[in-house]
Write a protein that holds these residues in place. Structure first.
Motif, mmCIF file in Angstrom:
data_model
loop_
_atom_site.group_PDB
_atom_site.id
_atom_site.type_symbol
_atom_site.label_atom_id
_atom_site.label_comp_id
_atom_site.label_asym_id
_atom_site.label_seq_id
_atom_site.Cartn_x
_atom_site.Cartn_y
_atom_site.Cartn_z
ATOM 1 N N THR A 95 -2.741 4.681 -3.453
ATOM 2 C CA THR A 95 -3.652 5.581 -2.740
ATOM 3 C C THR A 95 -3.667 6.982 -3.329
ATOM 4 O O THR A 95 -4.250 7.891 -2.741
ATOM 5 N N GLY A 96 -3.030 7.158 -4.500
ATOM 6 C CA GLY A 96 -3.116 8.454 -5.151
ATOM 7 C C GLY A 96 -1.807 8.877 -5.788
ATOM 8 O O GLY A 96 -0.747 8.323 -5.517
ATOM 9 N N ASN A 97 -1.884 9.873 -6.662
ATOM 10 C CA ASN A 97 -0.734 10.438 -7.352
ATOM 11 C C ASN A 97 -0.372 11.769 -6.698
ATOM 12 O O ASN A 97 -1.155 12.721 -6.736
ATOM 13 N N VAL A 98 0.818 11.831 -6.106
ATOM 14 C CA VAL A 98 1.210 13.041 -5.375
ATOM 15 C C VAL A 98 1.314 14.257 -6.282
ATOM 16 O O VAL A 98 1.254 15.396 -5.812
ATOM 17 N N SER A 99 1.488 14.032 -7.585
ATOM 18 C CA SER A 99 1.692 15.149 -8.513
ATOM 19 C C SER A 99 0.406 15.678 -9.125
ATOM 20 O O SER A 99 0.434 16.640 -9.910
ATOM 21 N N GLU A 100 -0.723 15.059 -8.795
ATOM 22 C CA GLU A 100 -1.996 15.515 -9.365
ATOM 23 C C GLU A 100 -2.244 16.971 -9.009
ATOM 24 O O GLU A 100 -2.122 17.377 -7.845
ATOM 25 N N LEU A 101 -2.597 17.761 -9.998
ATOM 26 C CA LEU A 101 -2.867 19.180 -9.755
ATOM 27 C C LEU A 101 -4.266 19.385 -9.193
ATOM 28 O O LEU A 101 -5.228 18.778 -9.655
ATOM 29 N N ILE A 110 0.863 -1.182 0.000
ATOM 30 C CA ILE A 110 0.000 0.000 0.000
ATOM 31 C C ILE A 110 0.900 1.232 0.000
ATOM 32 O O ILE A 110 1.714 1.423 0.907
ATOM 33 N N SER A 111 0.766 2.065 -1.008
ATOM 34 C CA SER A 111 1.536 3.312 -1.075
ATOM 35 C C SER A 111 0.851 4.252 -2.052
ATOM 36 O O SER A 111 -0.034 3.847 -2.804
ATOM 37 N N ASN A 112 1.303 5.506 -2.058
ATOM 38 C CA ASN A 112 0.882 6.376 -3.151
ATOM 39 C C ASN A 112 1.890 6.240 -4.282
ATOM 40 O O ASN A 112 2.759 5.363 -4.265
ATOM 41 N N GLU A 113 1.790 7.089 -5.264
ATOM 42 C CA GLU A 113 2.695 7.024 -6.407
ATOM 43 C C GLU A 113 2.989 8.428 -6.902
ATOM 44 O O GLU A 113 2.295 9.391 -6.549
ATOM 45 N N CYS A 114 4.056 8.551 -7.692
ATOM 46 C CA CYS A 114 4.438 9.850 -8.260
ATOM 47 C C CYS A 114 4.532 9.674 -9.764
ATOM 48 O O CYS A 114 5.591 9.353 -10.299
ATOM 49 N N THR A 115 3.418 9.862 -10.456
ATOM 50 C CA THR A 115 3.353 9.593 -11.892
ATOM 51 C C THR A 115 3.382 10.862 -12.735
ATOM 52 O O THR A 115 3.071 10.831 -13.919
ATOM 53 N N GLY A 116 3.735 11.994 -12.112
ATOM 54 C CA GLY A 116 3.781 13.247 -12.847
ATOM 55 C C GLY A 116 2.412 13.869 -12.996
ATOM 56 O O GLY A 116 1.383 13.226 -12.775
ATOM 57 N N ARG A 117 2.380 15.120 -13.369
ATOM 58 C CA ARG A 117 1.107 15.832 -13.483
ATOM 59 C C ARG A 117 0.225 15.289 -14.611
ATOM 60 O O ARG A 117 -0.993 15.455 -14.578
ATOM 61 N N ASP A 118 0.867 14.630 -15.584
ATOM 62 C CA ASP A 118 0.072 14.034 -16.662
ATOM 63 C C ASP A 118 -0.258 12.575 -16.372
ATOM 64 O O ASP A 118 -0.951 11.924 -17.157
#
Length: 436
Positions: free
Chosen positions: A371-377, A344-352
């Protein structure tokens, strides 16, 4: 070991002449509560607010969240080793407010691990705390030595929050709870066959411990987690208050002290124990910077799990980026040891959303929960009331904020990174995936 948590269900929170709980209403004497906060000579000014779901209120910079609770028996305080003498937190009774929390907010200055909460509007859903009735401590300190540092220990404010949560919680000590949850596990080698024949599962926690400088990391019984090697712990110890959130972590990825105290993954595993699985307990691991340390810890986690006889494991990572290496390495070592593992973790997939989600990946890590993308705007409209200082988001290096992300009208453009505990690797996340 047996831990009882007595729940007092909060219907409303208000200020009044006497602090206490009655008929579902928790009342706070503001003057007495602030007097308790101001006992710390490093707190220069403080105020209390009450915010509720749906209020047009934005809070920033939020530093920690705590459950308002007290120890009735079994330990000298809520957080032995941090705010009281050392003692096991695995037994005894705790009384706690359910549906409420204490939030600690800087009056002016923020840091990398601090974040934002909206209590109303479309992004109220961004974090658990938008749906709780919150008592908010807003304060400033004389810690000038780190005023303009991106990384702050936030020591005076964090400890003020812990002391205030316990001060308020003590009013529950002699009351009868609405309900009592009992958490009890027999020793691993003393369980009857009806339990031991079920699939055996261990929960691996990876709280943030990467800072070699002391004062920033997660605390376990008051001990800086950077000093730790992977350690077997009874789940009651975590629910009982042994772990205190640190002051180093991009904010959406962090686990607040509240989330350690009320960890929903542990509670669900305890609920399923003896029914669908045999819950062996918690391996409290760590997060490291040097590769050799990462591998060593991963090997030790797998050895503990294997020695306990684990068939399966859940691994929860606090953070992303560099900690992804620890996270994946632990999963790989567990799988190599024959322990089927879910992460279980979040992810960093960029703003796109198109970048590699984790810094490290491996074919053996084939069951991952995001649990989500930290880069989401995130676009936030102006909010009627701001508690704290909105400018901290762009001025003080908060993760997910940058110079110019706050507009003159109070609207903001920020990354998910800046929303307080938004990704909830503890298990509180309510995010969903959509396929287009």
């Amino acid at each position: 070991m047996k831990l009882e948590i007595g729940n007092f269900v909060v219907k409303d929170v208000a200020f009044g002449a006497k602090t206490g709980f009655a008929n579902g209403i928790f009342t706070v004497n503001k003057e007495e509560a602030l007097a308790e906060v101001m006992k710390d000579e490093h707190i220069t000014e403080a105020e209390l607010h009450i915010v509720k779901p749906g209020d047009e209120v934005r809070l920033v910079p939020v530093k920690d969240a705590l459950e308002i609770r007290c120890r009735v028996s079994g330990a000298p305080g809520n957080h032995p080793g941090a705010t009281s003498d050392l003692c096991s937190t695995a037994t005894g009774r705790v009384h706690s407010l359910t549906g409420a929390s204490l939030l600690v907010v800087g009056k002016h200055w923020g840091s990398f691990q601090d974040g934002l909460i909206d209590m109303g509007g479309p992004f109220q859903r961004g974090t658990l705390y938008g749906f709780l009735k919150n008592i908010v401590l807003v304060a400033d300190t004389d810690e000038e030595f780190e005023r303009h540092e991106q990384q702050k220990k936030n020591h005076a404010l964090r400890w003020a929050g812990m002391r205030l949560a316990e001060f308020l919680g003590k009013t529950l000590a002699d009351l009868t709870p609405d309900s009592i949850d009992v958490y009890e596990l027999d020793a691993v080698n003393r369980r009857d066959s009806a339990v031991s024949d079920l699939p055996s599962v261990v929960y691996v926690m990876q709280p943030q411990t990467q800072m070699e400088a002391m004062g920033y990391n997660t605390l376990v019984y008051g001990w800086d987690g950077n000093h730790m090697l992977p350690t077997y712990m009874h789940p009651n110890e975590i629910l009982g208050g042994a772990v205190v959130s640190g002051s180093f972590m991009p904010c959406s990825s962090k686990m607040s002290t509240y989330e350690f105290q009320t960890n929903p993954t542990i509670k669900r595993l305890m609920k399923e124990h003896g029914k669908t699985l045999n819950f062996l307990g918690v391996i409290m691991s760590n997060l490291n910077v040097i590769m050799e340390q990462k591998i060593r810890s991963a090997i030790m986690v797998a050895q503990i799990a294997n020695s306990l006889g684990a068939d399966g494991a859940i691994v929860a990572e606090e953070g992303y980026g560099n900690p992804d290496v620890d996270y994946i390495q632990v999963i790989v070592e567990l799988e190599k040891a024959g322990v089927k593992t879910v992460g279980i973790s979040n992810e960093c997939t960029g703003r796109d959303g198109k970048s590699q989600p984790l810094v490290a990946l491996d074919p053996k890590a084939d069951a991952l929960v995001s649990t989500g993308n930290v880069s989401e705007l995130v676009h936030l409209a102006p909010m009627k009331t701001v508690i704290g200082e909105l400018d901290a988001l762009q001025r003080d290096g908060l993760s997910g904020g940058w110079a110019g992300c706050v507009n003159p009208d109070g609207s903001c453009l920020l990354e998910d990174n800046a929303v307080f505990c938004a990704d909830h690797p503890s298990g509180y996340s309510v995010k969903r995936c959509f396929e287009f």
